[in-house]
Scaffold this active site. Structure first.
Site, PDB file in Angstrom:
ATOM      1  N   TRP A 101       0.816  -1.103   0.104  1.00  0.00           N
ATOM      2  CA  TRP A 101       0.012   0.107   0.207  1.00  0.00           C
ATOM      3  C   TRP A 101       0.853   1.261  -0.004  1.00  0.00           C
ATOM      4  CZ3 TRP A 101      -4.335  -0.417  -2.059  1.00  0.00           C
ATOM      5  CH2 TRP A 101      -4.901  -1.562  -1.938  1.00  0.00           C
ATOM      6  N   ASP A 171      -1.447   6.982   6.208  1.00  0.00           N
ATOM      7  CA  ASP A 171      -2.526   5.831   5.906  1.00  0.00           C
ATOM      8  C   ASP A 171      -2.860   5.175   6.904  1.00  0.00           C
ATOM      9  OD1 ASP A 171      -3.999   4.135   4.486  1.00  0.00           O
ATOM     10  OD2 ASP A 171      -2.688   3.711   2.949  1.00  0.00           O
ATOM     11  N   LYS A 195     -12.851  -0.836   7.015  1.00  0.00           N
ATOM     12  CA  LYS A 195     -12.231  -1.795   7.783  1.00  0.00           C
ATOM     13  C   LYS A 195     -12.717  -1.456   9.238  1.00  0.00           C
ATOM     14  CE  LYS A 195      -8.649  -1.807   4.519  1.00  0.00           C
ATOM     15  NZ  LYS A 195      -8.838  -2.975   3.837  1.00  0.00           N
TER      16      LYS A 195
HETATM   17  N1  PMP Z   1      -4.353   1.604   2.018  1.00  0.00           N
HETATM   18  C1  PMP Z   1      -4.455   0.596   2.887  1.00  0.00           C
HETATM   19  C2  PMP Z   1      -3.593   0.274   4.110  1.00  0.00           C
HETATM   20  C3  PMP Z   1      -5.297  -0.122   2.457  1.00  0.00           C
HETATM   21  O1  PMP Z   1      -5.438  -1.416   3.365  1.00  0.00           O
HETATM   22  C4  PMP Z   1      -6.376  -0.295   1.396  1.00  0.00           C
HETATM   23  C5  PMP Z   1      -7.207  -1.417   0.971  1.00  0.00           C
HETATM   24  N2  PMP Z   1      -7.181  -2.488   1.361  1.00  0.00           N
HETATM   25  C6  PMP Z   1      -6.144   0.880   0.538  1.00  0.00           C
HETATM   26  C7  PMP Z   1      -5.017   2.007   1.160  1.00  0.00           C
HETATM   27  C8  PMP Z   1      -6.906   1.364  -0.545  1.00  0.00           C
HETATM   28  O2  PMP Z   1      -8.219   1.491  -0.160  1.00  0.00           O
HETATM   29  P1  PMP Z   1      -9.368   1.968  -1.057  1.00  0.00           P
HETATM   30  O3  PMP Z   1      -9.841   0.423  -1.658  1.00  0.00           O
HETATM   31  O4  PMP Z   1     -10.250   2.447  -0.068  1.00  0.00           O
HETATM   32  O5  PMP Z   1      -9.069   2.561  -2.138  1.00  0.00           O
END
Ligand code: PMP
Length: 359
Positions: A101, A171, A195
């Site tokens: 991520w 994040d 989450k």
């Molecule tokens: N950052 C992290 C740490 C994530 O776990 C996720 C999704 N699993 C995201 C970003 C992306 O999120 P989204 O699907 O809401 O764009």
């Protein structure tokens, strides 16, 4: 019967919250309509939206000089919105790379400026870990430092908040509200809701006032933090149902005793699961102890050929969504706030029975 859901996201929601939503679905508080059918600008809806914000502020102890925005586009849109808003004239930012991520975030940011990537992954006795900050090569003139507090796929989490002298951007998609956090240490925090907050479709951004007005002038107004702050996150129609439902989750969290109380339960859950994995020769977690995530626990089986059977038997035992992310395989148990201690106990019991049968 409701199963125990270990999905990484969209993830388990508290049963009590879903029951309340169900009860209010057709006729919200005697008004004769669903909250989904209400104007986002109506007095009733605005009150619901403001209450959700007030409760989140209370839960996270968010200082007055921070705006709380309820946006759309997921955490992924923030990967672009952050550099668009914060790079300003100074076109440099530091990105700490610890997994999939944080890599996605830095790849998007590279479209907008000069990104200094800090490779912070390392290994301690064969286990993955995050390098000490003293080993990071931070730039002197970055507009901000970005990191992913908890890597949802890798299951690797920072042990401490980095100490930097420029705005810190994090994040927190998979760790927000799981443990107490000093918001004043950050310039900006963002998290996809699906989450620990509520259903998918909502993204929370918590941003310090002095960072609101630095955006490039050519970006869409919907992505401008200053415009969203001025309009109560309603530059356009927000994700009204997700916002409402997140408000119910915040109320539920307050009833549980807030973030401190849920953190204690989370620590207990993590201790139980990691403790069991460590005591077994059959299961393995690849992360060094100080950086183990308390929310996402990846693990492998000694015999990869048993993975399919493991998932099948888990499902038969009402333990759902234990497959690891498609990019890495193996198993992963996401044990967010809404997964109770009994759920983790049931998982450990199942894992133990599985080894006895097949190990
Ligand atoms: N950052 C992290 C740490 C994530 O776990 C996720 C999704 N699993 C995201 C970003 C992306 O999120 P989204 O699907 O809401 O764009």
């Amino acid at each position: 019967m409701r199963a125990y859901n270990f999905c990484a996201g969209p993830a388990a929601l508290p049963t009590a919250v879903l029951e309340k939503a169900q009860q209010e679905l057709l006729d919200w508080q005697g008004k004769g309509l669903s909250i989904m059918e209400m104007s986002h600008r109506s007095k009733d809806y605005v009150a619901v939206a403001e209450k959700a914000e007030a409760d989140l502020r209370e839960l996270m102890n968010i200082p007055e000089n921070y705006q709380v925005l309820f946006l759309q586009g997921g955490a992924s849109l923030q990967f672009s919105a952050i550099p668009m808003n914060l790079l300003g004239k100074n076109s440099k930012a530091d990105y700490i790379h610890t997994g999939i991520w944080s890599e996605k975030a830095l790849k998007e940011a590279q479209r907008y400026g000069d990104i200094n990537v800090i490779e912070a992954g390392t290994s301690i006795d064969g286990k993955l870990a995050i390098k000490n900050q003293s080993e990071w090569n931070l730039s002197q003139d970055a507009a901000y430092v970005h990191y992913a507090e908890n890597e949802t796929i890798g299951g690797i989490q920072f042990a401490d908040i980095p100490d930097v002298n420029v705005p810190l951007v994090s994040d927190l998609s998979s760790s927000i509200l799981s443990a107490p956090l000093d918001v004043s240490k950050f310039g900006l925090i963002y998290a996809g809701a699906q989450k620990n907050i509520g259903p998918a479709g909502l993204t929370i951004v918590i941003v310090r006032d002095d960072l609101l007005d630095q955006s490039r002038s050519d970006i869409p107004s919907i992505l401008k933090y200053s415009a969203q702050a001025k309009n109560g996150s309603m530059v356009n129609t927000p994700a009204t149902y997700a916002w409402y439902l997140s408000g119910l989750v915040f109320e539920w969290l307050l009833e549980q005793g807030g973030v401190d109380a849920i953190h204690q339960v989370n620590l207990e859950k993590a201790k139980l699961l990691y403790g069991y994995i460590d005591s077994s020769d059959f299961y393995n977690n690849p992360i060094a102890v100080p950086n183990r995530s308390i929310m996402n626990v990846p693990f492998t089986l000694a015999d990869e050929a048993l993975e399919k059977l493991f998932l099948q038997e888990a499902e038969e035992n009402h333990l759902l969504n234990l497959a690891g992310h498609r990019s890495v395989g193996g198993m992963r148990a996401s044990i967010y706030n809404a997964v109770p201690l009994e759920g983790v106990q049931a998982l450990v019991n199942f894992m133990d029975t599985f080894v006895q049968k097949h190990g």
